[in-house]
Scaffold this active site. Structure first.
Site, PDB file in Angstrom:
ATOM      1  N   ASP A 240      -3.854  19.507 -14.987  1.00 14.71           N
ATOM      2  CA  ASP A 240      -4.299  18.162 -15.354  1.00 14.71           C
ATOM      3  C   ASP A 240      -3.945  18.010 -16.833  1.00 14.71           C
ATOM      4  O   ASP A 240      -4.617  18.556 -17.705  1.00 14.71           O
ATOM      5  CB  ASP A 240      -5.802  17.994 -15.104  1.00 14.71           C
ATOM      6  CG  ASP A 240      -6.276  16.573 -15.434  1.00 14.71           C
ATOM      7  OD1 ASP A 240      -5.622  15.914 -16.268  1.00 14.71           O
ATOM      8  OD2 ASP A 240      -7.305  16.146 -14.878  1.00 14.71           O
TER       9      ASP A 240
ATOM     10  N   TYR B 192     -12.554  19.151 -15.803  1.00 13.77           N
ATOM     11  CA  TYR B 192     -13.211  17.830 -15.752  1.00 13.77           C
ATOM     12  C   TYR B 192     -14.266  17.810 -14.631  1.00 13.77           C
ATOM     13  O   TYR B 192     -13.956  18.163 -13.479  1.00 13.77           O
ATOM     14  CB  TYR B 192     -12.118  16.785 -15.519  1.00 13.77           C
ATOM     15  CG  TYR B 192     -12.555  15.351 -15.511  1.00 13.77           C
ATOM     16  CD1 TYR B 192     -13.253  14.795 -16.578  1.00 13.77           C
ATOM     17  CD2 TYR B 192     -12.239  14.521 -14.435  1.00 13.77           C
ATOM     18  CE1 TYR B 192     -13.634  13.469 -16.562  1.00 13.77           C
ATOM     19  CE2 TYR B 192     -12.600  13.188 -14.425  1.00 13.77           C
ATOM     20  CZ  TYR B 192     -13.303  12.671 -15.488  1.00 13.77           C
ATOM     21  OH  TYR B 192     -13.675  11.346 -15.474  1.00 13.77           O
TER      22      TYR B 192
ATOM     23  N   ARG C  25       0.844  -1.203   0.000  1.00 11.07           N
ATOM     24  CA  ARG C  25       0.000   0.000   0.000  1.00 11.07           C
ATOM     25  C   ARG C  25       0.877   1.250   0.000  1.00 11.07           C
ATOM     26  O   ARG C  25       0.506   2.281  -0.550  1.00 11.07           O
ATOM     27  CB  ARG C  25      -0.973   0.008   1.188  1.00 11.07           C
ATOM     28  CG  ARG C  25      -1.767   1.310   1.267  1.00 11.07           C
ATOM     29  CD  ARG C  25      -3.114   1.221   1.942  1.00 11.07           C
ATOM     30  NE  ARG C  25      -3.168   0.415   3.127  1.00 11.07           N
ATOM     31  CZ  ARG C  25      -2.637   0.732   4.308  1.00 11.07           C
ATOM     32  NH1 ARG C  25      -1.976   1.867   4.460  1.00 11.07           N
ATOM     33  NH2 ARG C  25      -2.752  -0.085   5.327  1.00 11.07           N
TER      34      ARG C  25
ATOM     35  N   LYS D 250      -5.739   6.716 -19.871  1.00 11.90           N
ATOM     36  CA  LYS D 250      -5.954   7.163 -21.249  1.00 11.90           C
ATOM     37  C   LYS D 250      -4.731   6.835 -22.113  1.00 11.90           C
ATOM     38  O   LYS D 250      -4.502   5.693 -22.424  1.00 11.90           O
ATOM     39  CB  LYS D 250      -6.266   8.669 -21.247  1.00 11.90           C
ATOM     40  CG  LYS D 250      -7.333   9.060 -20.213  1.00 11.90           C
ATOM     41  CD  LYS D 250      -8.711   8.701 -20.680  1.00 11.90           C
ATOM     42  CE  LYS D 250      -9.745   8.565 -19.591  1.00 11.90           C
ATOM     43  NZ  LYS D 250      -9.749   9.467 -18.482  1.00 11.90           N
TER      44      LYS D 250
HETATM   45  C1  LIG Z   1      -8.924  15.381 -17.794  1.00 15.05           C
HETATM   46  C2  LIG Z   1      -9.213  14.172 -16.958  1.00 15.05           C
HETATM   47  N1  LIG Z   1      -8.739  14.120 -15.699  1.00 15.05           N
HETATM   48  C3  LIG Z   1      -8.972  13.051 -14.898  1.00 15.05           C
HETATM   49  C4  LIG Z   1      -9.723  11.979 -15.340  1.00 15.05           C
HETATM   50  C5  LIG Z   1      -9.999  10.845 -14.407  1.00 15.05           C
HETATM   51  O1  LIG Z   1      -9.307   9.706 -14.781  1.00 15.05           O
HETATM   52  P1  LIG Z   1      -9.791   8.218 -14.404  1.00 15.05           P
HETATM   53  O2  LIG Z   1     -10.973   7.938 -15.247  1.00 15.05           O
HETATM   54  O3  LIG Z   1      -8.582   7.401 -14.718  1.00 15.05           O
HETATM   55  O4  LIG Z   1     -10.116   8.224 -12.940  1.00 15.05           O
HETATM   56  C6  LIG Z   1     -10.236  11.993 -16.638  1.00 15.05           C
HETATM   57  C7  LIG Z   1     -11.062  10.883 -17.124  1.00 15.05           C
HETATM   58  O5  LIG Z   1     -11.759  10.984 -18.115  1.00 15.05           O
HETATM   59  C8  LIG Z   1      -9.982  13.119 -17.466  1.00 15.05           C
HETATM   60  O6  LIG Z   1     -10.479  13.208 -18.715  1.00 15.05           O
END
Ligand SMILES: Cc1ncc(COP(=O)(O)O)c(C=O)c1O
Length: 374
Positions: free
Chosen positions: A159, A86, A33, A182
């Site tokens: 991000d 997001y 962990r 992604k």
């Molecule tokens: C810009 C962005 N940040 C964070 C995330 C979150 O990622 P996860 O789906 O791996 O939790 C996403 C998911 O679509 C995203 O598009």
């Protein structure tokens, strides 16, 4: 290949050695962990690609988002974030963290004057932004935000999921957050997230991430590491196809507008050309016609899966009906660039000629359905 350390715990031969590891007096692992060699290998690859001293890898992109926000904020902290951020990140800041006394200002990433005013009137402890944004791919002026954050002492978090691990390095941003689910993992079969930055900032996040139990499984870490081996090949191919798709769509009469930073008509094109290494593999379009046309268009596509996420091997579409208003009121959704005709495409690794044929056929059907309705 590095082995997958599919183990929860690690023992050493003597109590003295074990104590040394437990007390962080010598390198090593005790409990997965906290740390695991397969996860650590991925952390080093992420830091190398993003060009930072260190990285923390966790169980999903959202674990990375909360893993960056929670340790850096406290009751009374003020956060600047954007309409185009997001949705789950906005929910975390505006919902959950607000219950613990953090406050926020929500502006559009286009609103340069509003951003400057926000810094002057109520300097934020932390600024959280994305570039390109979801879904209409607005381009944030990173240099402008870095300048404002430096002057006011705010932490600047990007991000960087849509841009990718190879972009925006060395721009003066304090922390880069990624959904590794992604482009990094790339095959749509594993979830992970990362925060990359200076050693000292990452150390501030590491303990809390373990407390929150945001751990990535070692086998998942292996899958992401394997995905990274083809990262640039996939990214290059998908980006080239996306540019072809964008050019094709821009010439179609039933498409009102195409959002792709690589197109010279995109409002952020020049900025993107200056601050980005490539324009990415997401193309968003504004379809002519109404709700019915969007349904016919989406259902007619045979090569695009109707599903969330981006950066997978296969092409994906999220039409207006699923994008919704992204949790915004009508006026704010319009400022964020969302309309009833918006559809986001994530271009995969198929032959771009096949994708273009598929899109052309679906556009013809949508346009015929619209005419039949009139
Ligand atoms: C810009 C962005 N940040 C964070 C995330 C979150 O990622 P996860 O789906 O791996 O939790 C996403 C998911 O679509 C995203 O598009």
């Amino acid at each position: 290949m590095a082995p997958i350390y599919q183990s929860v715990k690690f023992g050493l031969d003597t109590l003295e050695a074990t104590e040394g590891v437990w007390r962080h007096a010598r390198p090593g692992y005790s409990y997965s962990r906290d740390r695991n060699p397969s996860v650590r290998e991925l952390e080093q690859a992420v830091a190398d690609l993003q060009g930072t001293e260190d990285a923390l890898v966790v169980g999903s992109g959202m674990a990375a988002v909360s893993g960056a926000l929670l340790p850096l904020l406290k009751a009374g902290s003020h956060v600047l974030l954007f309409l185009e951020t997001y949705l789950p990140t906005r929910r975390l800041v505006g919902g959950l963290l607000e219950r613990f006394g953090a406050t926020h200002t929500l502006l559009s990433i286009d609103d340069r004057a509003g951003i400057e005013q926000a810094f002057a009137e109520r300097p934020p402890a932390l600024v959280w932004f994305e570039s390109p944004t979801n879904p209409v791919l607005k381009i944030a002026d990173i240099g402008h935000l870095v300048g404002l954050a430096r002057t006011s002492g705010a932490l600047l978090v990007l991000d960087n999921t849509f841009a990718g691990l190879h972009q925006h390095g060395g721009t003066g941003v304090d922390l880069y957050v990624h959904s590794l689910t992604k482009y990094a993992a790339g095959h749509g079969d594993v979830m992970a997230g990362a925060v990359a930055g200076s050693r000292s900032l990452i150390e501030r996040l590491r303990g809390p991430a373990a407390l929150l139990g945001a751990t990535l499984d070692p086998h998942a870490a292996f899958l992401v590491s394997r995905g990274l081996k083809t990262y640039f090949l996939r990214r290059t191919a998908a980006t080239e196809s996306a540019a072809e798709v964008a050019r094709f769509l821009a010439a179609q009469p039933f498409v009102r507008r195409v959002h792709y930073p690589g197109l010279p008509g995109h409002p952020g094109h020049e900025l993107a050309a200056r601050q980005m290494a490539d324009f990415g593999s997401i193309v968003t379009l504004e379809l002519g016609g109404g709700e019915r046309a969007m349904r016919v268009f989406t259902d007619s596509l045979t090569l695009f899966a109707v599903t969330p996420s981006v950066g997978s091997t296969e092409s994906l579409i999220v039409p207006a009906q699923l994008l919704g208003s992204q949790g915004l009121g009508r006026e704010a959704a319009a400022r964020a660039g969302l309309t009833a005709g918006t559809a986001r495409l994530s271009i995969g690794l198929e032959d771009p000629a096949d994708l273009i044929d598929d899109l052309g056929e679906a556009l013809a059907r949508a346009s015929a359905a619209e005419e039949a309705q009139e």
